[in-house]
Design a protein around this motif. Sequence first.
Motif, PDB file in Angstrom:
ATOM      1  N   UNK A  77      86.485-114.485 -96.056  1.00 43.45           N
ATOM      2  CA  UNK A  77      85.804-115.568 -95.334  1.00 43.45           C
ATOM      3  C   UNK A  77      85.027-115.008 -94.145  1.00 43.45           C
ATOM      4  N   UNK A  78      85.649-114.113 -93.421  1.00 43.04           N
ATOM      5  CA  UNK A  78      85.002-113.537 -92.239  1.00 43.04           C
ATOM      6  C   UNK A  78      83.794-112.689 -92.619  1.00 43.04           C
ATOM      7  N   UNK A  79      83.887-111.948 -93.736  1.00 41.48           N
ATOM      8  CA  UNK A  79      82.759-111.137 -94.204  1.00 41.48           C
ATOM      9  C   UNK A  79      81.552-112.039 -94.467  1.00 41.48           C
ATOM     10  N   UNK A  80      81.779-113.197 -95.088  1.00 41.32           N
ATOM     11  CA  UNK A  80      80.690-114.137 -95.352  1.00 41.32           C
ATOM     12  C   UNK A  80      80.020-114.541 -94.045  1.00 41.32           C
ATOM     13  N   UNK A  81      80.812-114.908 -93.042  1.00 43.13           N
ATOM     14  CA  UNK A  81      80.256-115.310 -91.738  1.00 43.13           C
ATOM     15  C   UNK A  81      79.462-114.178 -91.105  1.00 43.13           C
ATOM     16  N   UNK A  82      79.999-112.968 -91.183  1.00 45.29           N
ATOM     17  CA  UNK A  82      79.331-111.822 -90.568  1.00 45.29           C
ATOM     18  C   UNK A  82      78.017-111.489 -91.277  1.00 45.29           C
ATOM     19  N   UNK A  83      77.989-111.605 -92.607  1.00 44.74           N
ATOM     20  CA  UNK A  83      76.755-111.350 -93.358  1.00 44.74           C
ATOM     21  C   UNK A  83      75.698-112.370 -92.968  1.00 44.74           C
ATOM     22  N   UNK A  84      76.056-113.645 -92.922  1.00 45.69           N
ATOM     23  CA  UNK A  84      75.093-114.687 -92.542  1.00 45.69           C
ATOM     24  C   UNK A  84      74.540-114.395 -91.143  1.00 45.69           C
ATOM     25  N   UNK A  85      75.410-114.093 -90.201  1.00 48.29           N
ATOM     26  CA  UNK A  85      74.959-113.829 -88.827  1.00 48.29           C
ATOM     27  C   UNK A  85      74.043-112.606 -88.769  1.00 48.29           C
ATOM     28  N   UNK A  86      74.405-111.530 -89.483  1.00 45.14           N
ATOM     29  CA  UNK A  86      73.589-110.306 -89.443  1.00 45.14           C
ATOM     30  C   UNK A  86      72.215-110.556 -90.057  1.00 45.14           C
ATOM     31  N   UNK A  87      72.167-111.274 -91.184  1.00 45.35           N
ATOM     32  CA  UNK A  87      70.892-111.536 -91.841  1.00 45.35           C
ATOM     33  C   UNK A  87      70.031-112.507 -91.039  1.00 45.35           C
ATOM     34  N   UNK A  88      70.646-113.472 -90.382  1.00 46.29           N
ATOM     35  CA  UNK A  88      69.890-114.360 -89.485  1.00 46.29           C
ATOM     36  C   UNK A  88      69.247-113.545 -88.367  1.00 46.29           C
ATOM     37  N   UNK A  89      70.040-112.641 -87.786  1.00 46.52           N
ATOM     38  CA  UNK A  89      69.556-111.818 -86.684  1.00 46.52           C
ATOM     39  C   UNK A  89      68.420-110.900 -87.133  1.00 46.52           C
ATOM     40  N   UNK A  90      68.461-110.438 -88.388  1.00 49.81           N
ATOM     41  CA  UNK A  90      67.412-109.561 -88.903  1.00 49.81           C
ATOM     42  C   UNK A  90      66.076-110.297 -89.011  1.00 49.81           C
TER      43      UNK A  90
END
Length: 188
Positions: A77-90
């Motif tokens: 679950x946390x990996x999903x949140x982190x991927x979304x945040x990283x890709x948004x930031x990109x």
Amino acid sequence: VLAGCLSFGQQEAQRYHVLDAPATAMAAPRGAARAATLLVAPATASSFYETQDIVFSRAPGMRAYYQYHGWTERPSRRITELVVARLERAGRFKTVAPVLSGVRGDLVLNLHLAELYHDAAEAPGRARVVVAAELLDPARRTLLARRTFEQSAPAATYDAPGAVRAFNQAVAAVLDEMAAWIDGVAPR
């Protein structure tokens, strides 16, 4: 009967750690951001890792859970949140959102957490992270690309807190590598 009510000796307190991915300096994006919406499906995980327990290994092919240390939430679950945040930031897509948000997307990213464990065979050990990713075009029902990301980072200390710091470094490296890969394979 009394033995069940009495405590003999000090017990270590249960501690919960947050799986995080420290921000890193990402490479400058190539060209303009896509007008597409990227949806990130909830990550799946191998059954042994689908828990809040932190996993370690002291021998090849063996796994165990730390007794007094766990994650605040399941790593998948946390990996999903982190991927979304990283890709948004990109900033490479018009929108990046989890699939559950009700947003319709042009692309879907599927994730599978294959391994997340402290390789403690030799002190202080290494955090090992393996995530498989698939980028799909749902309108055409086609697989655009598939890749497995593997990273490790040295643990600072031979214990769960040292491993957690290493997990955070390894996950950050996976996310950076994944963001660059998606930018390279997603249609413009």
